[in-house]
Structures are given as structure tokens and as C-alpha cells.
Scaffold this active site. Sequence first.
Site, mmCIF file in Angstrom:
data_model
loop_
_atom_site.group_PDB
_atom_site.id
_atom_site.type_symbol
_atom_site.label_atom_id
_atom_site.label_comp_id
_atom_site.label_asym_id
_atom_site.label_seq_id
_atom_site.Cartn_x
_atom_site.Cartn_y
_atom_site.Cartn_z
ATOM 1 C CG HIS A 42 -1.802 1.151 1.387
ATOM 2 N ND1 HIS A 42 -3.159 1.089 1.146
ATOM 3 C CD2 HIS A 42 -1.554 2.438 1.763
ATOM 4 C CE1 HIS A 42 -3.702 2.274 1.357
ATOM 5 N NE2 HIS A 42 -2.747 3.120 1.742
ATOM 6 C CD GLU A 43 1.686 3.621 3.667
ATOM 7 O OE1 GLU A 43 1.922 4.686 3.059
ATOM 8 O OE2 GLU A 43 0.649 3.453 4.337
ATOM 9 C CG HIS B 108 0.154 6.090 -0.771
ATOM 10 N ND1 HIS B 108 -0.966 6.547 -1.428
ATOM 11 C CD2 HIS B 108 -0.271 5.650 0.448
ATOM 12 C CE1 HIS B 108 -2.025 6.386 -0.648
ATOM 13 N NE2 HIS B 108 -1.636 5.846 0.492
ATOM 14 C CG HIS C 14 -6.142 6.531 0.196
ATOM 15 N ND1 HIS C 14 -5.802 7.583 1.008
ATOM 16 C CD2 HIS C 14 -5.340 5.500 0.572
ATOM 17 C CE1 HIS C 14 -4.854 7.205 1.854
ATOM 18 N NE2 HIS C 14 -4.550 5.944 1.600
#
EC number: 3.4.24.63
Length: 704
Positions: free
Chosen positions: A153-154, A157, A163
Site C-alpha cells: 500500500h505505502e 503511494h 486512495h
Amino acid sequence: MDARHQPWFLVFATFLLVSGLPAPEKFVKDIDGGIDQDIFDINQGLGLDLFEGDIKLEANGKNSIIGDHKRWPHTIPYVLEDSLEMNAKGVILNAFERYRLKTCIDFKPWSGEANYISVFKGSGCWSSVGNIHAGKQELSIGTNCDRIATVQHEFLHALGFWHEQSRADRDDYVIIVWDRIQPGKEHNFNIYNDSVSDSLNVPYDYTSVMHYSKTAFQNGTESTIVTRISEFEDVIGQRMDFSDYDLLKLNQLYNCTSSLSFMDSCDFELENICGMIQSSGDSADWQRVSQVLSGPESDHSKMGQCKDSGFFMHFNTSILNEGATAMLESRLLYPKRGFQCLEFYLYNSGSGNDQLNIYTREYTTGQQGGVLTLQRQIKEVPIGSWQLHYVTLQVTKKFRVVFEGLRGPGTSSGGLSIDDINLSETRCPHHIWHIQNFTQILGGQDTSVYSPPFYSSKGYAFQIYMDLRSSTNVGIYFHLISGANDDQLQWPCPWQQATMTLLDQNPDIRQRMFNQRSITTDPTMTSDNGSYFWDRPSKVGVTDVFPNGTQFSRGIGYGTTVFITRERLKSREFIKGDDIYILLTVEDISHLNSTSAVPDPVPTLAVHNACSEVVCQNGGICVVQDGRAECKCPAGEDWWYMGKRCEKRGSTRDTVIIAVSSTVTVFAVMLIITLVSVYCTRRKYRKKARANTAAMTLENQHAF
């Protein structure tokens, strides 16, 4: 000592399953404290006030569109800082392997490149969005952030992803219940138009690893996000793996046309059988079929659920003499890493003496037929079900994988069948824990399940404990147990990372969403009584008994009660044919404990942020296009802003007035032009008529 040198009682117990024996509550340690904390729960508990919960904005506080200048190169330099926990370091490296398997994105240790990602143990889990060209770009994997999907997830980014629920069409798919959101946190649910967050023409994704959960920033117990399709209520916020749409967007954003470590996948649904060929040097052939009278009744891919589909390859040994063979060879494959993992399912409905041999045919210059090397021989007792197998390969040259069926002695009523083949340049799991009749076990009361004993590559004996007593969650724990090598091993057990993976049995490895958890044995960790947690099991453990009556010692379990919810366990293809598979790997990561030499950075000029000097009016957003700062102006259904700094307002009413005025003006101009043209034409003809009259008069005068 070789880990395969096991005492007879462990060998015997390897095939046994212990169930219905709940472990003492005090003899397992829950690393999550019984709470399934999401990224945003962790950060909020630390008092962090990050943008959208886990995004670190650029210094000027502006959001800018993700363009080419914000993308990373396909190979991203990184540094694992010394502050990171050892378990986190291993998890991050495993996350990189997921990127390599499913995308063209690679990661390499930093060697002085101008921009790189510095992964460190900060407060919480967070990242910037995109390549901010800051040289050292920080990404925090703090306490409790060392889950593989959190790392994915990070890094998404960092690669340029926002998101999922912040995209422009969000309200078509979910309802934000504003009065259930914590006061002051409403901005975390803002929508951003297409000039800020590009959906890349990919549908809204409830299953995205980048989506908030239904409880994000709640001020009570009720959901802050309600899905318009109720079936996705408990799906949003998954932290298992990339979704298919996550991968589609990432591969589009970075123009990926293939994955780095993926090599081949075949479920035999197409008649070309994935380019495989029948060898000419055998005595029989493999046949593409959808069922066999003696079994299997269906393929493994679809389990007979789809009419007129569901095929596999079958070698019929019932009609052949002993010693007959059939060889099925893959298409030509070109390795890049020097190690591969072959995965497939095998069904034996023939004789226990029938055998499947796995070869590689490696081609070198001057050897037209290639060199055939035996990699594995598989002979198993027919048990009436598909069985998962992994074979580790180490091929460095162009090659084929060869499946050879061999008719053994004895009576056969069927044969050998294979299905769902996957080949990738990844590491195979060390062990497979196969649990059959799982729905019956899952439906039992106060049920606990222990795995057979296994050995790590270093020789440590261990066992996995699955806790099924909760009505909502399934827990999983790693135990060291007494083994044959204990006298020769180092105690307390140092820096062995155990990874427990619930297999999603999708036929294509690229489309799987694994559920995984890793723990690491820290030799300095102590128990409540002051003893070393990972000391020798016979010293700190309790005595238990295998089903055959043999005693052994089991150390304290380390894991989580919230490995997966029961609802998620029943989703995807975790349970298939009433079977589940837990893949187990225990590897030494002590080398990650040493500080790597950090190179001097390449001298670079400070990157000038063109937007720092531009102020966009009326809610406009500054973006950088081709090195120049421009304002992207907001717009509604019937209004918009325009101008260099979005200083002018326009609307459909203005457009109508302008259009009507323009039409009237054009009509007036055309009318004037027409009148002038008519006037000029008439005047011209009058002059010509007068000239003709004068000429006729002159001629008449000359006639007399």
C-alpha cells in the site's frame, strides 16, 4: 546438521493432523493484541495528522497531478535503514517480490542515484505520493506496519497512487456517512477531480488494496463508508494483496507489457495447451480431457462448475504396459534470474507405482536436442483428490519443462493427471500444510488445529497452530518444537523469519491474492518470566504428545488471532475442493542485521518546484507540464474557471449569450456585405449601360 535428518517419530508424525486440542491461552503471544488494526488506526493511535491518514504532502502543501515527472524509473533505488525492525526488512523484500511477479517494477539497493526511497522505522505507516525528486524520499514502516499488504500500500503511494475512494466518481459506488466521521477528519474523504487523480479509465475497485475500510475514521461503531452494492461492504479495505484493477492501473501507469519474474501459467482451457508439445521419443501421449471415469471427475481450475469447460492433461496408465512413458514439454522459456519455482496440481487415479518425473531440457550452443536433467520424481498413493506440488529449479539457459508420466508395476484403473501449472522466477515455499475437509473443521466448536512437524533449512523443528475458536477470525501461530538437531543449533534461535501464507488457489499466479503473515525470532526477546522467548523448547516449552504416543516439547507460540476473518476466508479461492493450503517458509535473515555501506549521493542541483511561485485562484490546482507551471481550473456541470490563474469565470449562460451575439453579429456583417455587393454590382451595370448608349449614339451620327 542436514534438516532432513529427522527422528523416526517426526517422520511418522509428518502426515498427522492434531485437532480439537486448544492451546493454553497463556502459551501463545498475540503480536496484534487481538485487534486487527488498519494503517489508519495505527497512525491515529500515534496522534499523527497525515493527509488522508497516511500521505506525507510535499513541503509546499500542494497536491499536483501525477505526470511523467512524478514517475519513478522502472528500477527504483532503495535503502533499508538500520532503524527498521528485522521482521519489517524481510517483509519489505517479500513485498518487492510481489511487485516483480505481477508488474515490470523492480527494486535495487541504492548505489548513488539522484533519487531513492529511504525506508525507515518512523512513527506509523506513511509515504509521499509519486517521485517528489527530493533525493532521499522517506517511507515509514513503523511498529505494527510490518505486514506485506501495508508495505504494498505505502509503496503504491510512492509510485503515484492515491486512495481509491478519493477518485472523482466515488459517489456512484459508495456513500460517505458524514455524521459518523470523527470531527475534524472529514477532509480525509474529499473527492479529487480527474486533473489530480487519474483513474486511467479503470472501473471503480471495491477490492483495491488502496481503499479505505468501512470503519475508517469512525466516531462510533457504525460504518463511515457504505457500498452501494451491499455484497462489497466487508470487502473494501482488504489488506491482503494487489487487486486485479490495482495491477491494471499500475501496469498502465508505468507502461508495463510483461511481468519481471512471471514465466508461464497454464490451465489447459485452450486447445493449444499453452504451446506445450508431445515428445516424439516416448511410447504414449498425454490427452486433454475434462474428466476421467476413475478420477478426477473434473479439473482443478473450475472444479466442474462451468459447463463445457474445465480441462486438464491425463496420462492413461490403465491401457499401457509397465515402463511405458509419455512426455509433455513446455514451450521454450528464457530465464533471467537463475532460479525458478514450478507449481502444479497432480491427481493419481492409477497405481501407487505410477510415477511423474519432472525434467528440464536446457539448450546450449552446439546441442540441438538440449540436455535433459531430472529435477524431481513423484510417486504417491492414490487418495482421490488433487495434490499441490512445488519443484525448485535452477536453470540459467534457454529451457523447457518436461512432464514425464511413467507406467509402474501393478494394476492401474486410471492414470496421472496434471493441471494449473505455474512457473515463475521466485523462491518456492519450503513446506506445504494441506488441510482437507476444511469446512467441517471450520464448523466445529472450540477447534484448534496443529500442523505436522517441519524442519527449517537451518535445522530448527517447528509446528504451526491454527486457532479456529473465534466466530469471526482465524488465528495462526508459529511454535519451535524439539527436534533431532537441537544439540547442534544456536539458542536462543536467532533471526529466523517464518512466513505463513494462505494460498489463493486461482489457476493463474498473477491473479492471486495471498493472505500472509511473517514473524521473526529475536534472540534477545524475553518472556514474562524473564526467560528467552526463543530458547530451546525442551528448556522453555511444555511437553506434548504426537498421535503415535511420542513425547516432544513445544515452545511458546508467536502469531496473531486476526490472521484472516472467516468472511474473507470463504472468499476468493482459499477453500477449493474443501481443501486449503498453508505455505510455509522459514529463512535465515541475520544478514539483514548488518549495516550496509551507503554510497555518497550523486551531486545534483536542487530541483526547483515551479508551482512554489504560482498561486491559482478559485480552487485551481498548480501542475507542472513540460517543466512549466500551469493552473488546472475547477469546473462544474454548467460553470468553469479559466485564465492563466483561473481568475475568470464562465458558464453555459455566458456561452449562450456569446453564441447568440456572435450569430447576430455574423448575420449583420453578412447582410451588410450582401447589400454592399448588390449596390456595387448595380452601379457597375448602370455605368456599363450608359457607356453602351453613348456608343450607339455616335454610330448613328456617323451613318449620316
